[in-house]
Structure formats: C-alpha cells, structure tokens
Design a protein around this motif. Structure first.
Motif, PDB file in Angstrom:
ATOM      1  N   TYR A  20       0.835  -1.197   0.000  1.00  0.00           N
ATOM      2  CA  TYR A  20       0.000   0.000   0.000  1.00  0.00           C
ATOM      3  C   TYR A  20       0.875   1.255   0.000  1.00  0.00           C
ATOM      4  O   TYR A  20       1.729   1.433   0.865  1.00  0.00           O
ATOM      5  CB  TYR A  20      -0.917   0.002   1.222  1.00  0.00           C
ATOM      6  CG  TYR A  20      -1.923   1.127   1.220  1.00  0.00           C
ATOM      7  CD1 TYR A  20      -2.948   1.165   0.279  1.00  0.00           C
ATOM      8  CD2 TYR A  20      -1.847   2.150   2.165  1.00  0.00           C
ATOM      9  CE1 TYR A  20      -3.882   2.181   0.276  1.00  0.00           C
ATOM     10  CE2 TYR A  20      -2.775   3.176   2.169  1.00  0.00           C
ATOM     11  CZ  TYR A  20      -3.790   3.184   1.217  1.00  0.00           C
ATOM     12  OH  TYR A  20      -4.725   4.215   1.216  1.00  0.00           O
ATOM     13  N   ARG A  24      -0.045   8.030  -1.880  1.00  0.00           N
ATOM     14  CA  ARG A  24      -1.022   8.124  -2.967  1.00  0.00           C
ATOM     15  C   ARG A  24      -2.305   7.341  -2.685  1.00  0.00           C
ATOM     16  O   ARG A  24      -3.261   7.391  -3.469  1.00  0.00           O
ATOM     17  CB  ARG A  24      -0.381   7.659  -4.279  1.00  0.00           C
ATOM     18  CG  ARG A  24       0.704   8.607  -4.770  1.00  0.00           C
ATOM     19  CD  ARG A  24       1.354   8.121  -6.047  1.00  0.00           C
ATOM     20  NE  ARG A  24       2.234   6.961  -5.834  1.00  0.00           N
ATOM     21  CZ  ARG A  24       3.087   6.494  -6.740  1.00  0.00           C
ATOM     22  NH1 ARG A  24       3.166   7.067  -7.928  1.00  0.00           N
ATOM     23  NH2 ARG A  24       3.861   5.458  -6.477  1.00  0.00           N
ATOM     24  N   GLU A  25      -2.305   6.610  -1.566  1.00  0.00           N
ATOM     25  CA  GLU A  25      -3.485   5.843  -1.146  1.00  0.00           C
ATOM     26  C   GLU A  25      -3.938   4.867  -2.235  1.00  0.00           C
ATOM     27  O   GLU A  25      -5.099   4.824  -2.630  1.00  0.00           O
ATOM     28  CB  GLU A  25      -4.635   6.773  -0.744  1.00  0.00           C
ATOM     29  CG  GLU A  25      -4.300   7.673   0.423  1.00  0.00           C
ATOM     30  CD  GLU A  25      -5.460   8.554   0.847  1.00  0.00           C
ATOM     31  OE1 GLU A  25      -6.241   8.965  -0.035  1.00  0.00           O
ATOM     32  OE2 GLU A  25      -5.599   8.808   2.052  1.00  0.00           O
ATOM     33  N   VAL A  26      -2.961   4.066  -2.699  1.00  0.00           N
ATOM     34  CA  VAL A  26      -3.254   3.129  -3.774  1.00  0.00           C
ATOM     35  C   VAL A  26      -2.364   1.901  -3.613  1.00  0.00           C
ATOM     36  O   VAL A  26      -1.258   1.981  -3.091  1.00  0.00           O
ATOM     37  CB  VAL A  26      -3.021   3.801  -5.151  1.00  0.00           C
ATOM     38  CG1 VAL A  26      -1.554   4.105  -5.369  1.00  0.00           C
ATOM     39  CG2 VAL A  26      -3.578   2.960  -6.282  1.00  0.00           C
ATOM     40  N   ASN A  50       1.300  -1.796 -13.129  1.00  0.00           N
ATOM     41  CA  ASN A  50       0.807  -0.706 -12.285  1.00  0.00           C
ATOM     42  C   ASN A  50       0.653   0.556 -13.133  1.00  0.00           C
ATOM     43  O   ASN A  50       1.580   1.349 -13.256  1.00  0.00           O
ATOM     44  CB  ASN A  50       1.774  -0.452 -11.121  1.00  0.00           C
ATOM     45  CG  ASN A  50       1.863  -1.629 -10.164  1.00  0.00           C
ATOM     46  OD1 ASN A  50       0.935  -1.919  -9.429  1.00  0.00           O
ATOM     47  ND2 ASN A  50       2.988  -2.336 -10.209  1.00  0.00           N
ATOM     48  N   LEU A  52      -0.558   3.693 -12.929  1.00  0.00           N
ATOM     49  CA  LEU A  52      -1.013   4.666 -11.937  1.00  0.00           C
ATOM     50  C   LEU A  52      -1.369   5.984 -12.614  1.00  0.00           C
ATOM     51  O   LEU A  52      -0.645   6.458 -13.478  1.00  0.00           O
ATOM     52  CB  LEU A  52       0.058   4.918 -10.886  1.00  0.00           C
ATOM     53  CG  LEU A  52       0.505   3.727 -10.043  1.00  0.00           C
ATOM     54  CD1 LEU A  52       1.500   4.182  -8.991  1.00  0.00           C
ATOM     55  CD2 LEU A  52      -0.677   3.034  -9.393  1.00  0.00           C
ATOM     56  N   CYS A 131      -7.973  11.839  -7.153  1.00  0.00           N
ATOM     57  CA  CYS A 131      -7.482  10.654  -6.445  1.00  0.00           C
ATOM     58  C   CYS A 131      -6.541   9.883  -7.352  1.00  0.00           C
ATOM     59  O   CYS A 131      -6.590  10.004  -8.575  1.00  0.00           O
ATOM     60  CB  CYS A 131      -8.650   9.752  -6.017  1.00  0.00           C
ATOM     61  SG  CYS A 131      -9.643   9.148  -7.398  1.00  0.00           S
ATOM     62  N   TRP A 132      -5.645   9.098  -6.748  1.00  0.00           N
ATOM     63  CA  TRP A 132      -4.787   8.185  -7.498  1.00  0.00           C
ATOM     64  C   TRP A 132      -5.518   6.869  -7.683  1.00  0.00           C
ATOM     65  O   TRP A 132      -6.198   6.383  -6.769  1.00  0.00           O
ATOM     66  CB  TRP A 132      -3.481   7.937  -6.750  1.00  0.00           C
ATOM     67  CG  TRP A 132      -2.486   9.058  -6.874  1.00  0.00           C
ATOM     68  CD1 TRP A 132      -2.310  10.114  -6.020  1.00  0.00           C
ATOM     69  CD2 TRP A 132      -1.527   9.222  -7.933  1.00  0.00           C
ATOM     70  NE1 TRP A 132      -1.312  10.933  -6.478  1.00  0.00           N
ATOM     71  CE2 TRP A 132      -0.808  10.418  -7.647  1.00  0.00           C
ATOM     72  CE3 TRP A 132      -1.214   8.503  -9.074  1.00  0.00           C
ATOM     73  CZ2 TRP A 132       0.200  10.883  -8.473  1.00  0.00           C
ATOM     74  CZ3 TRP A 132      -0.206   8.963  -9.905  1.00  0.00           C
ATOM     75  CH2 TRP A 132       0.495  10.135  -9.599  1.00  0.00           C
ATOM     76  N   LYS A 133      -5.383   6.278  -8.851  1.00  0.00           N
ATOM     77  CA  LYS A 133      -5.970   4.973  -9.122  1.00  0.00           C
ATOM     78  C   LYS A 133      -4.952   4.094  -9.842  1.00  0.00           C
ATOM     79  O   LYS A 133      -4.161   4.579 -10.659  1.00  0.00           O
ATOM     80  CB  LYS A 133      -7.217   5.093  -9.997  1.00  0.00           C
ATOM     81  CG  LYS A 133      -8.418   5.711  -9.295  1.00  0.00           C
ATOM     82  CD  LYS A 133      -8.978   4.787  -8.238  1.00  0.00           C
ATOM     83  CE  LYS A 133     -10.208   5.368  -7.576  1.00  0.00           C
ATOM     84  NZ  LYS A 133     -10.740   4.477  -6.510  1.00  0.00           N
ATOM     85  N   ASN A 134      -4.976   2.813  -9.517  1.00  0.00           N
ATOM     86  CA  ASN A 134      -4.204   1.834 -10.267  1.00  0.00           C
ATOM     87  C   ASN A 134      -5.147   1.246 -11.317  1.00  0.00           C
ATOM     88  O   ASN A 134      -5.922   0.332 -11.040  1.00  0.00           O
ATOM     89  CB  ASN A 134      -3.662   0.739  -9.355  1.00  0.00           C
ATOM     90  CG  ASN A 134      -2.659  -0.168 -10.065  1.00  0.00           C
ATOM     91  OD1 ASN A 134      -2.678  -0.285 -11.290  1.00  0.00           O
ATOM     92  ND2 ASN A 134      -1.790  -0.805  -9.289  1.00  0.00           N
TER      93      ASN A 134
END
Length: 292
Positions: A20, A24-26, A50, A52, A131-134
């Motif tokens: 985790y 970036r909370e992802v 990944n 991102l 927000c950050w997303k993978n």
C-alpha cells in the motif's frame, strides 16, 4: 485474455503481492514475484502491472467526453461485446454496455457531492475531486467479468483499454453466446410476479446458464438494469438519457433489499418479477440478436 494470461494476472493481483502506497493511497503490485515466463506473458499482452494515474474529476470528464467521437465505440460494437460476455466467450465485454451508456451522455459538470453519499451527484466520482488509481487492477477485474461502470473512474479505465482492444478487431458473439443471452432474457421475463432480485440470482445459479462466478451474473443483471432493459420499481431508466448517480443511490433508500448486510444495489435491486423485460429497449439495443 486467454486462461494462461488470466492465471498470471491472478497471481500478480493477489492481495499478498501488493503493497500500500500511503502517500497516494493506492495498492502497488510486485512483478519480481513472477517467474520469467510469467513476466513474458505480461510483455506479450502489453500489460502494464501498475498503470497509476492521478485522476481529477474535471479532467476525466473532459477525456470521456472526447471519447464520444471515437469511431471504435458505438452501441453496435459494445452490445456485440456484451452478448459475448453474457455467453461466456468474452467476459471482458460485460462492463461495456453500462460504460458506454455513461460516456455518451456525459456533459461538463463540476464535482458536487451528493447529499447522502461521498461521491459526485452526477457521475459517481470518488469522495474527493482528485485521487490516485491503479487502472491496471481495475482492468484485471474487468477481464474477470466484473462491472465497474457505476462511476466515471471505472468507465475511464474500461473504455480507454477497450478502444485498443477494438482496434485489434471488434468482438463477434458466437451462436452459443446469442442463445444464452436470449435464454437469460426469457428467464427474466417469465419470472413469477413476486420474484426478487436475490431469488432470481439463486435460480440463475442453479440453472447454470451463465458461466463463471456470482460476480459475473450480478454484473450482467446490473448492466441490463442501468440501460432500462430490466425495469425497476423506483426510476425509469433508458439508453437514451442519463440518470444522475445520486438519484439512483437515493432509490436504494426506498427498497427493503438494500439495507443491513445486503450487497444489493440499484438499479437491479429495484427489479421485480412482475416487471419482466422491457422488450422495446432490448430490441432497440440488441437488434437482430433478440430471437423472441
């Protein structure tokens, strides 16, 4: 994505293989746990482990609106892929129906949080305006047959990959896919008046009509509900117009089967056996594939 490739992705995206990123909370996933042969599978598929992306609400809306003009995306191409998803030859196609529906109706709008929910009241964007997303992890779920089209982020991850897949060749459902799709619609239309979504899902599982896991069956039914093929008790939904995310979520507050520990969600949660199938919408979307 063939079975061998899916096995590699399953190993890559298992929870124990992730770390985790607190900043970036992802979640990030390690490729060095894969064998050289497994890493070659990723390379052959052009798969980024990944992908991102920092996603801002206004940016993603603009990018999705730009896709409205893309020649690879149309009701025809996505409905063919969806039928192949229902039939089992192309599980990746299940998400396409509802994603396309959201994309074509998107208009510029500012992020405004829904009154009762931590999401954009229009498009369902996450609880903040960025927000950050993978995206790779989301796309892995799409290849498993899950539907991520309830939000603009899921739709973005879906359609940006789908364009590349469609450029390699549009999906054509098999005769078996079309037969399964029609059998599913008949089951829904012939349901008892008081049959609930939960009871129908149990019956569908027992019939072994739709291949795969329970998530696939739920995703199919949710997608058909979002475009109005399956009516609900609360809202009138249609492929011809968009209903804001907040209105759909508020509908859950009026139903008994969305409370407590239930994972049932609108609009599928609002279906009942007596509502059957809206054949006008089904024929409009799926054309000659409807054999009833």
């Amino acid at each position: 994505m063939d079975k061998k490739s899916m096995r590699v992705l399953k190993k890559l995206y298992q929870h124990a293989n992730g770390t985790y990123d607190r900043e970036r909370e992802v979640m990030l996933y390690q490729t060095d746990t894969l064998t050289p042969a497994e890493q070659d599978v990723l390379i052959t598929n052009g798969w980024v482990a990944n992908d991102l992306k920092l996603i801002r609400h206004d940016d993603i809306i603009q990018q999705l609106i730009a896709l409205q003009q893309h020649s690879s995306l149309s009701w025809s191409t996505v409905t063919q892929a969806f039928i192949a998803g229902v039939g089992g030859s192309y599980p990746r196609g299940i998400s396409t129906l509802a994603s396309y529906h959201l994309m074509i109706h998107l208009q510029p709008h500012a992020y405004e949080e829904a009154e009762r929910f931590l999401a954009c009241n229009v498009c369902g964007f996450s609880h903040s305006d960025e927000c950050w997303k993978n995206l790779s992890n989301i796309r892995y779920a799409l290849h498993q047959g899950y539907d991520y089209s309830g939000t603009s982020v899921g739709t973005y991850a879906d359609l940006t990959e789908l364009i590349g897949l469609f450029e390699q060749g549009h999906v054509t459902p098999t005769i078996e896919d079309i037969t399964t799709f029609n059998q599913l619609l008949r089951m829904l239309d012939q349901a008892g008046d008081e049959e609930s979504p939960g009871k129908f899902e149990k019956r569908l599982t027992a019939e072994k009509l739709v291949k795969g896991h329970a998530g696939i069956r739920r995703s199919i039914l949710q997608a058909l509900s979002r475009v109005g093929v399956l009516p609900n008790q609360v809202l009138s939904l249609s492929p011809d117009h968009w209903t804001n995310n907040e209105e759909i979520l508020n509908g859950e507050l009026l139903l008994n089967n969305t409370k407590g520990r239930s994972d049932m969600e609108m609009p599928w949660a609002g279906w009942q056996g007596k509502l059957g199938v809206n054949w006008d919408i089904a024929r409009k979307l799926f054309g000659d594939a409807i054999q009833i």
